[in-house]
Write a protein that holds these residues in place. Structure first.
Motif, short mmCIF file in Angstrom:
data_model
loop_
_atom_site.label_atom_id
_atom_site.label_comp_id
_atom_site.label_asym_id
_atom_site.label_seq_id
_atom_site.Cartn_x
_atom_site.Cartn_y
_atom_site.Cartn_z
N ARG A 122 17.06 134.12 38.95
CA ARG A 122 16.37 132.74 37.93
C ARG A 122 14.78 133.11 37.65
O ARG A 122 14.87 132.70 36.77
CB ARG A 122 16.40 131.73 38.62
CG ARG A 122 17.63 131.28 38.48
CD ARG A 122 17.52 130.46 39.55
NE ARG A 122 18.60 129.29 40.34
CZ ARG A 122 20.16 129.92 41.03
NH1 ARG A 122 19.66 131.08 41.13
NH2 ARG A 122 20.90 129.49 41.22
N ASP A 123 14.26 135.24 37.45
CA ASP A 123 13.11 135.08 37.16
C ASP A 123 13.10 135.66 35.84
O ASP A 123 12.88 137.17 35.92
CB ASP A 123 11.87 135.44 38.24
CG ASP A 123 11.81 134.53 39.49
OD1 ASP A 123 12.06 133.18 39.35
OD2 ASP A 123 12.09 135.47 40.32
N TYR A 124 13.15 135.08 34.49
CA TYR A 124 13.33 135.61 33.30
C TYR A 124 13.42 135.01 32.11
O TYR A 124 13.86 133.91 32.69
CB TYR A 124 14.64 137.38 33.14
CG TYR A 124 16.23 135.51 33.20
CD1 TYR A 124 16.49 135.09 32.17
CD2 TYR A 124 16.81 135.33 34.62
CE1 TYR A 124 17.73 134.97 31.73
CE2 TYR A 124 18.16 134.83 33.79
CZ TYR A 124 18.31 134.00 33.33
OH TYR A 124 19.40 133.25 33.16
N ASP A 125 13.36 135.52 31.26
CA ASP A 125 13.36 134.84 30.14
C ASP A 125 11.52 134.49 29.98
O ASP A 125 10.65 134.76 30.67
CB ASP A 125 13.92 133.92 30.12
CG ASP A 125 13.98 132.74 28.72
OD1 ASP A 125 13.06 132.70 27.78
OD2 ASP A 125 15.17 131.34 28.80
N ASP A 126 11.26 132.47 29.39
CA ASP A 126 10.29 132.03 29.51
C ASP A 126 10.15 131.11 30.36
O ASP A 126 10.48 130.56 31.23
CB ASP A 126 10.52 131.31 28.46
CG ASP A 126 9.25 129.92 27.91
OD1 ASP A 126 7.95 130.57 29.00
OD2 ASP A 126 9.18 129.34 27.59
N ILE A 127 9.31 132.05 31.55
CA ILE A 127 9.20 131.58 33.13
C ILE A 127 7.24 131.28 33.08
O ILE A 127 7.34 131.31 34.10
CB ILE A 127 9.12 132.97 34.19
CG1 ILE A 127 8.12 134.21 33.70
CG2 ILE A 127 10.57 132.84 34.08
CD1 ILE A 127 8.05 135.34 35.01
N PHE A 128 7.25 131.13 32.57
CA PHE A 128 5.24 130.50 32.30
C PHE A 128 4.76 129.23 33.44
O PHE A 128 4.54 128.78 33.78
CB PHE A 128 4.72 130.46 30.63
CG PHE A 128 3.27 129.65 30.87
CD1 PHE A 128 2.49 130.18 31.99
CD2 PHE A 128 3.57 127.94 30.65
CE1 PHE A 128 1.24 130.11 31.38
CE2 PHE A 128 1.66 127.56 30.73
CZ PHE A 128 0.73 128.57 31.28
N LEU A 129 6.21 127.89 32.61
CA LEU A 129 6.01 127.03 34.06
C LEU A 129 6.35 127.53 35.52
O LEU A 129 5.82 127.11 36.41
CB LEU A 129 6.66 125.93 33.18
CG LEU A 129 6.02 124.85 33.30
CD1 LEU A 129 6.75 123.64 32.85
CD2 LEU A 129 7.14 124.04 34.92
N GLN A 130 7.49 127.93 34.74
CA GLN A 130 7.97 128.53 36.65
C GLN A 130 7.14 129.09 37.53
O GLN A 130 6.73 129.51 38.35
CB GLN A 130 9.85 129.33 36.15
CG GLN A 130 10.04 129.17 37.12
CD GLN A 130 11.23 130.33 36.49
OE1 GLN A 130 11.98 130.10 35.75
NE2 GLN A 130 12.05 130.86 37.02
N ARG A 131 6.26 130.04 36.79
CA ARG A 131 4.80 130.91 37.40
C ARG A 131 4.49 129.52 38.45
O ARG A 131 4.30 129.99 39.24
CB ARG A 131 4.35 131.46 36.49
CG ARG A 131 4.97 132.58 36.26
CD ARG A 131 5.14 134.09 37.05
NE ARG A 131 4.17 134.22 37.57
CZ ARG A 131 3.58 134.90 38.58
NH1 ARG A 131 4.87 134.40 39.34
NH2 ARG A 131 2.05 134.79 39.10
#
Length: 285
Positions: free
Chosen positions: A133-142
């Motif tokens: 799931r660690d692809y695309d826009d991951i800013f918040l996910q970081r």
């Protein structure tokens, strides 16, 4: 014309593992433009190593300043179109660079990573890490949970014409974590899900890794709260995406609630990146 790749390896200890790491780079199916080895003030005898590999690498010595400074020194000397990071104790599988560069060229991604194993060489045990799931826009996910290993990462060197994307050199551990959060604010990340890297686990560092990452996540939360680079829409989108996976359930509930509290308390204006382009192609199975 084939794009060129610079490989940067910081080194401090365990020269026997460094031999293995270098061999895994030299064994790549994609030609390597240059290998930049930065000796971070190691006290180990490099004589035999340099006899064997001196003509195959660029060797830089610096007084001990930590891996962030070592990698930054390598970045400043790199001349390849792409910059790949390898650690002195980890192993690339032979097609890593070939598959990763091909996918970055296909997607025009500015940075990417690959799947990887945690590896215990003493027993031969390998555990596949779920980074699906660690692809695309991951800013918040970081700020919640991502699985990105530094030796899995490649950067397009052109990003250094657009910003100061260096490892923060005031910290000795987790410098990669902070850089990747900064990168994710500006660029979407591509993922080759195939595991093409083995990350060496040694002694108790598997437990230490978990504890260290917890403290780094707290630090990221504090930075995030201070800068207010997030918004509720992105927060709930990524939280929903994570919580739909049973694998993330235990950790994500805690992190999402922590994130929510920090957002609610910040009280500042929210800045949003408004790029709405299609990102469906940024992962490869």
């Amino acid at each position: 014309m084939m794009k060129t790749v610079s490989v940067i390896i910081p080194f401090y200890s365990h020269i026997d593992w460094l031999y293995e790491a270098i061999e895994s780079v030299l064994a790549q199916s994609y030609p390597i433009h240059e290998i930049i080895l930065v000796n971070d003030g190691s006290k180990e005898d490099m004589t035999e190593f340099l006899k064997k590999y001196g003509d195959k690498i660029q060797y830089i010595y610096q007084e001990n300043a930590g891996p962030a400074t070592a990698r930054n020194n390598g970045i400043k000397r790199a001349t390849g179109d792409y910059i790949a990071f390898e650690d002195s104790d980890d192993i690339w599988l032979p097609t890593k660079i070939e598959k990763q560069i091909a996918f970055m060229e296909e997607t025009s991604a500015k940075w990417s990573h690959v799947g990887f194993y945690y590896w215990w060489p003493e027993t031969g045990k390998q555990v596949l890490v779920d980074s699906s799931r660690d692809y695309d826009d991951i800013f918040l996910q970081r700020h919640i949970s991502t699985k990105i290993a530094t030796p899995a990462v490649i950067l397009d060197r052109s990003i250094y014409e657009e910003g100061e994307f260096f490892f923060p050199d005031k910290i000795r551990n987790g410098e990669d974590d902070q850089l990747y959060t900064k990168l994710s604010k500006h660029y979407r990340i591509a993922l080759v899900q195939e595991p093409l890297l083995k990350v060496r686990m040694r002694g108790t560092n598997s437990q230490n890794h978990t504890i260290e990452r917890f403290h780094l996540r707290v630090q990221n939360y504090n930075n995030w709260k201070a800068d207010s680079f997030c918004n509720f829409q992105r927060f709930f989108y990524i939280s929903k995406r994570l919580l739909t996976s049973w694998n993330y359930w235990d950790t994500s509930i805690y992190h999402c609630l922590s994130c929510y509290c920090l957002i609610a308390k910040s009280g500042n204006n929210i800045r949003v990146r408004t790029d709405k382009s299609n990102v469906a192609g940024l992962t490869q199975f």
